[in-house]
Design a protein around this motif. Structure first.
Motif, PDB file in Angstrom:
ATOM      1  N   GLY A   1       5.607   1.491   7.104  1.00 41.43           N
ATOM      2  CA  GLY A   1       7.004   1.779   6.815  1.00 41.43           C
ATOM      3  C   GLY A   1       7.499   3.111   7.318  1.00 41.43           C
ATOM      4  N   GLU A   2       6.737   3.771   8.215  1.00 41.46           N
ATOM      5  CA  GLU A   2       7.134   5.106   8.664  1.00 41.46           C
ATOM      6  C   GLU A   2       7.010   5.294  10.176  1.00 41.46           C
ATOM      7  OE1 GLU A   2       6.240   8.216   5.173  1.00 41.46           O
ATOM      8  OE2 GLU A   2       4.414   7.436   6.086  1.00 41.46           O
TER       9      GLU A   2
ATOM     10  N   PRO B   1       6.130   2.865   1.792  1.00 39.77           N
ATOM     11  CA  PRO B   1       5.023   1.923   1.605  1.00 39.77           C
ATOM     12  C   PRO B   1       4.774   1.049   2.824  1.00 39.77           C
ATOM     13  CG  PRO B   1       6.982   1.113   0.487  1.00 39.77           C
ATOM     14  CD  PRO B   1       7.321   2.478   1.006  1.00 39.77           C
ATOM     15  N   ALA B   2       3.524   0.626   2.953  1.00 42.56           N
ATOM     16  CA  ALA B   2       3.114  -0.335   3.966  1.00 42.56           C
ATOM     17  C   ALA B   2       2.799  -1.657   3.279  1.00 42.56           C
ATOM     18  CB  ALA B   2       1.900   0.175   4.733  1.00 42.56           C
ATOM     19  N   VAL B   3       2.744  -2.719   4.073  1.00 44.71           N
ATOM     20  CA  VAL B   3       2.417  -4.056   3.556  1.00 44.71           C
ATOM     21  C   VAL B   3       1.128  -4.524   4.216  1.00 44.71           C
ATOM     22  CG1 VAL B   3       3.157  -6.459   3.360  1.00 44.71           C
ATOM     23  CG2 VAL B   3       4.841  -4.604   3.171  1.00 44.71           C
ATOM     24  N   PHE B   4       0.205  -5.009   3.399  1.00 47.50           N
ATOM     25  CA  PHE B   4      -1.042  -5.572   3.894  1.00 47.50           C
ATOM     26  C   PHE B   4      -1.139  -7.019   3.439  1.00 47.50           C
ATOM     27  CE2 PHE B   4      -5.536  -6.670   3.136  1.00 47.50           C
ATOM     28  CZ  PHE B   4      -6.042  -6.502   4.425  1.00 47.50           C
TER      29      PHE B   4
ATOM     30  N   HIS C   1       5.673  -2.655  12.200  1.00 49.75           N
ATOM     31  CA  HIS C   1       6.328  -1.780  11.211  1.00 49.75           C
ATOM     32  C   HIS C   1       7.628  -2.412  10.743  1.00 49.75           C
ATOM     33  CE1 HIS C   1       9.418  -0.045  13.999  1.00 49.75           C
ATOM     34  NE2 HIS C   1       8.483  -0.206  14.914  1.00 49.75           N
ATOM     35  N   HIS C   2       7.994  -2.103   9.501  1.00 52.80           N
ATOM     36  CA  HIS C   2       9.195  -2.694   8.917  1.00 52.80           C
ATOM     37  C   HIS C   2      10.329  -1.686   8.760  1.00 52.80           C
ATOM     38  CE1 HIS C   2       8.777  -1.068   4.734  1.00 52.80           C
ATOM     39  NE2 HIS C   2       7.489  -1.084   5.029  1.00 52.80           N
ATOM     40  N   ASP C   3      10.100  -0.410   9.081  1.00 47.90           N
ATOM     41  CA  ASP C   3      11.198   0.548   9.040  1.00 47.90           C
ATOM     42  C   ASP C   3      11.952   0.505  10.361  1.00 47.90           C
ATOM     43  OD1 ASP C   3       8.952   1.749  10.340  1.00 47.90           O
ATOM     44  OD2 ASP C   3       9.904   3.715  10.145  1.00 47.90           O
ATOM     45  N   VAL C   4      13.190   1.002  10.347  1.00 52.03           N
ATOM     46  CA  VAL C   4      14.048   0.939  11.532  1.00 52.03           C
ATOM     47  C   VAL C   4      14.705   2.295  11.767  1.00 52.03           C
ATOM     48  CG1 VAL C   4      14.516  -1.527  11.221  1.00 52.03           C
ATOM     49  CG2 VAL C   4      16.067   0.151  10.212  1.00 52.03           C
ATOM     50  N   GLN C   5      15.298   2.424  12.934  1.00 58.80           N
ATOM     51  CA  GLN C   5      16.046   3.617  13.297  1.00 58.80           C
ATOM     52  C   GLN C   5      17.394   3.664  12.566  1.00 58.80           C
ATOM     53  OE1 GLN C   5      15.934   6.301  15.894  1.00 58.80           O
ATOM     54  NE2 GLN C   5      13.742   6.035  15.478  1.00 58.80           N
ATOM     55  N   PRO C   6      17.942   4.868  12.379  1.00 55.07           N
ATOM     56  CA  PRO C   6      19.300   4.959  11.824  1.00 55.07           C
ATOM     57  C   PRO C   6      20.299   4.209  12.696  1.00 55.07           C
ATOM     58  CG  PRO C   6      18.234   7.113  11.832  1.00 55.07           C
ATOM     59  CD  PRO C   6      17.341   6.193  12.618  1.00 55.07           C
TER      60      PRO C   6
ATOM     61  N   TRP D   1       0.852  -1.190   0.000  1.00 54.76           N
ATOM     62  CA  TRP D   1       0.000   0.000   0.000  1.00 54.76           C
ATOM     63  C   TRP D   1       0.888   1.240   0.000  1.00 54.76           C
ATOM     64  CZ3 TRP D   1      -4.369  -1.176   4.118  1.00 54.76           C
ATOM     65  CH2 TRP D   1      -5.224  -2.150   3.586  1.00 54.76           C
ATOM     66  N   GLU D   2       0.699   2.071  -1.009  1.00 57.16           N
ATOM     67  CA  GLU D   2       1.501   3.280  -1.147  1.00 57.16           C
ATOM     68  C   GLU D   2       0.986   4.388  -0.228  1.00 57.16           C
ATOM     69  OE1 GLU D   2       4.195   3.251  -2.753  1.00 57.16           O
ATOM     70  OE2 GLU D   2       3.939   1.406  -3.934  1.00 57.16           O
ATOM     71  N   THR D   3       1.896   5.237   0.200  1.00 59.11           N
ATOM     72  CA  THR D   3       1.564   6.464   0.928  1.00 59.11           C
ATOM     73  C   THR D   3       2.396   7.585   0.304  1.00 59.11           C
ATOM     74  OG1 THR D   3       3.326   6.515   2.598  1.00 59.11           O
ATOM     75  CG2 THR D   3       1.471   5.004   3.015  1.00 59.11           C
ATOM     76  N   PRO D   4       2.167   8.841   0.674  1.00 61.39           N
ATOM     77  CA  PRO D   4       3.055   9.910   0.193  1.00 61.39           C
ATOM     78  C   PRO D   4       4.498   9.729   0.647  1.00 61.39           C
ATOM     79  CG  PRO D   4       0.996  10.825   0.990  1.00 61.39           C
ATOM     80  CD  PRO D   4       1.009   9.379   1.396  1.00 61.39           C
TER      81      PRO D   4
END
Length: 464
Positions: A159-160, A71-74, A92-97, A65-68
């Motif tokens: 993802g955010e 992306p997210a996963v469904f 969530h699949h994003d991570v910290q630096p 799923w796209e966002t501005p």
């Protein structure tokens, strides 16, 4: 109670342990840092990897799923039982630096296993806790002989989150029909410690505010004009001093309206946790506790609303002196909210309280950031009890209950979908979220797998 054989779940999990860890390590190698533009393609690669892996797991439907932003996963796996409850899992699949020079012992994006732990950015927050659901659902099927889950299972993995989830609520609203569920399971949380398995029952909400005061159109001489014109820094200091009363309670009229008070049962359960105040203070890098009178430290950070000064400034800040009346002063405030509080009403109350205390001759601007609502699931909710039973079967011990003092996007799901939010996490404080050498305890990770395997049957029974 589900008839899932506990021994069969454990056997299946052990048989697939190596492959599971290899796959998780492969995912951790993708530096999906949402906060850094140079990793934009990596965040997308992470989403695509997860989508493929969920398909391999058996989910008949997976979508990106796209966002501005990122992306997210469904994913969705319907049950063959038409009366099965619908469960949505969030992570969530994003991570910290992360970089080696930050103090990591090894490359943060080259996971390693040492002493029963997997080290790598995202191992606990949150890829490891998302990924245990893949093996968990397969173990559930293998142990029960089912071909579909006992619940209608959905996953939403954004993802955010590590960038503040700026587009998450809009995403949830746009897909509310697809996301509709009887209950939401959040696997982006933790337990009390390695030896005390716990289930979180709620998170506080958040309202953020900035107050700017303006007096003279420029800094002016304090000898020529001091005592004869209003000083915005003085006005701001008085405002901040009035934020709390002598008992540490927030002095804004109407602030506590609607607050869901702690029950005696909850207070007793909190008191059973092995809390050591001296250890907690070391973690807090502080010398003493403080706060609202009549409540313990845990009650203050989990179940009571708060007001904090996050930043304050005005006038000359350089070396030596500069005897001026400053032209402006400002303060940043944050209000942690608990169940029963309405963020909009809190914002209105804070605005009215502040404006009533600003003296004549001082111009002001009060701005609020988008608020996050609190979420809380009652202890006797059947879905919460199902989570506790599933976790108890996996850990082989009694499960206690906690809350989270922070805030997160889980409340948006509760708000948009109108479904209770439950927390299933196996991370512990020593996992080092956001810091160097982030890790996950492998024994606890596989306890998470087993909990997920038991949970779908438990929820199918509890929510009939």
């Amino acid at each position: 109670m589900s008839d899932t054989p506990d021994s069969a779940v454990r056997t299946y999990t052990e048989q697939h342990r190596t492959t599971f860890l290899d796959d998780l390590a492969e995912w951790l190698r993708i530096p999906s840092v949402s906060a850094q533009p140079e990793h934009e393609k990596d965040v997308r690669r992470s989403a695509e990897w997860l989508s493929r892996k969920l398909s391999e797991t058996g989910f008949p439907l997976t979508e990106i799923w796209e966002t501005p932003g990122a992306p997210a996963v469904f994913a969705e796996w319907p049950s063959d039982d038409p009366d099965a409850p619908v469960v949505l899992v969030y992570g969530h699949h994003d991570v910290q630096p992360a970089a080696r020079e930050d103090g990591w012992s090894t490359d943060p994006f080259e996971p390693v296993i040492r002493d029963g732990r997997m080290y790598g950015r995202g191992a606990a927050d949150d890829k490891g806790q998302v990924f245990f659901h893949t093996l968990g659902v397969r173990a559930h099927l293998a142990a029960t002989g089912r071909t579909t889950p006992a619940v209608h299972l959905k996953l939403l993995v954004e993802g955010e989150e590590e960038s503040g989830s700026p587009h998450f609520r809009a995403l949830a609203e746009a897909h509310a029909g697809r996301l509709a569920a009887d209950v939401v399971i959040v696997s982006d949380t933790g337990m009390w410690d390695e030896n005390t398995p716990t289930v979180c029952t709620g998170m506080r909400g958040l309202a953020e505010c900035e107050i700017e005061l303006h007096g003279p159109s420029q800094d002016i001489h304090s000898g020529s004009f001091g005592g004869a014109v209003p000083n915005p820094a003085t006005a701001l200091a008085r405002l901040v001093a009035a934020l709390h009363d002598e008992d540490g309670s927030v002095a804004v009229p109407g602030f506590y309206d609607g607050v869901t008070e702690l029950t005696e049962t909850e207070r007793a359960l909190f008191a059973q946790l092995p809390f050591d105040e001296a250890t907690w203070l070391r973690t807090a890098a502080s010398q003493a506790t403080a706060g609202e009178a009549g409540y313990s430290t845990l009650e203050r950070v989990w179940a009571r609303p708060t007001a904090e000064v996050n930043g304050i400034g005005g006038g000359y800040q350089g070396a030596g002196s500069k005897t001026v009346i400053p032209s402006s002063a400002s303060v940043k405030l944050s209000f942690r909210l608990v169940a029963g509080q309405d963020p909009e009403r809190v914002q209105e109350a804070v605005r009215a309280w502040a404006e009533a205390r600003i003296p004549a001759g001082i111009r002001h601007r009060i701005t609020f950031a988008p608020a996050t609502r609190p979420c809380l699931t009652p202890l006797d909710h059947p879905a919460l009890q199902a989570v506790a039973r599933a976790m108890g079967r996996a850990f082989g011990s009694r499960i206690l209950f906690t809350r989270e003092g922070g805030s997160g996007p889980a409340a948006d799901l509760q708000d948009v979908l109108g479904a209770p939010v439950l927390f299933l996490g196996i991370s512990v404080p020593s996992d080092g979220w956001h810091g160097p050498d982030e890790k996950v305890e492998l024994d606890l990770l596989f306890n998470g797998v087993e909990t997920a395997a038991h949970l779908w049957g438990e929820l199918a029974t509890a929510l009939r």
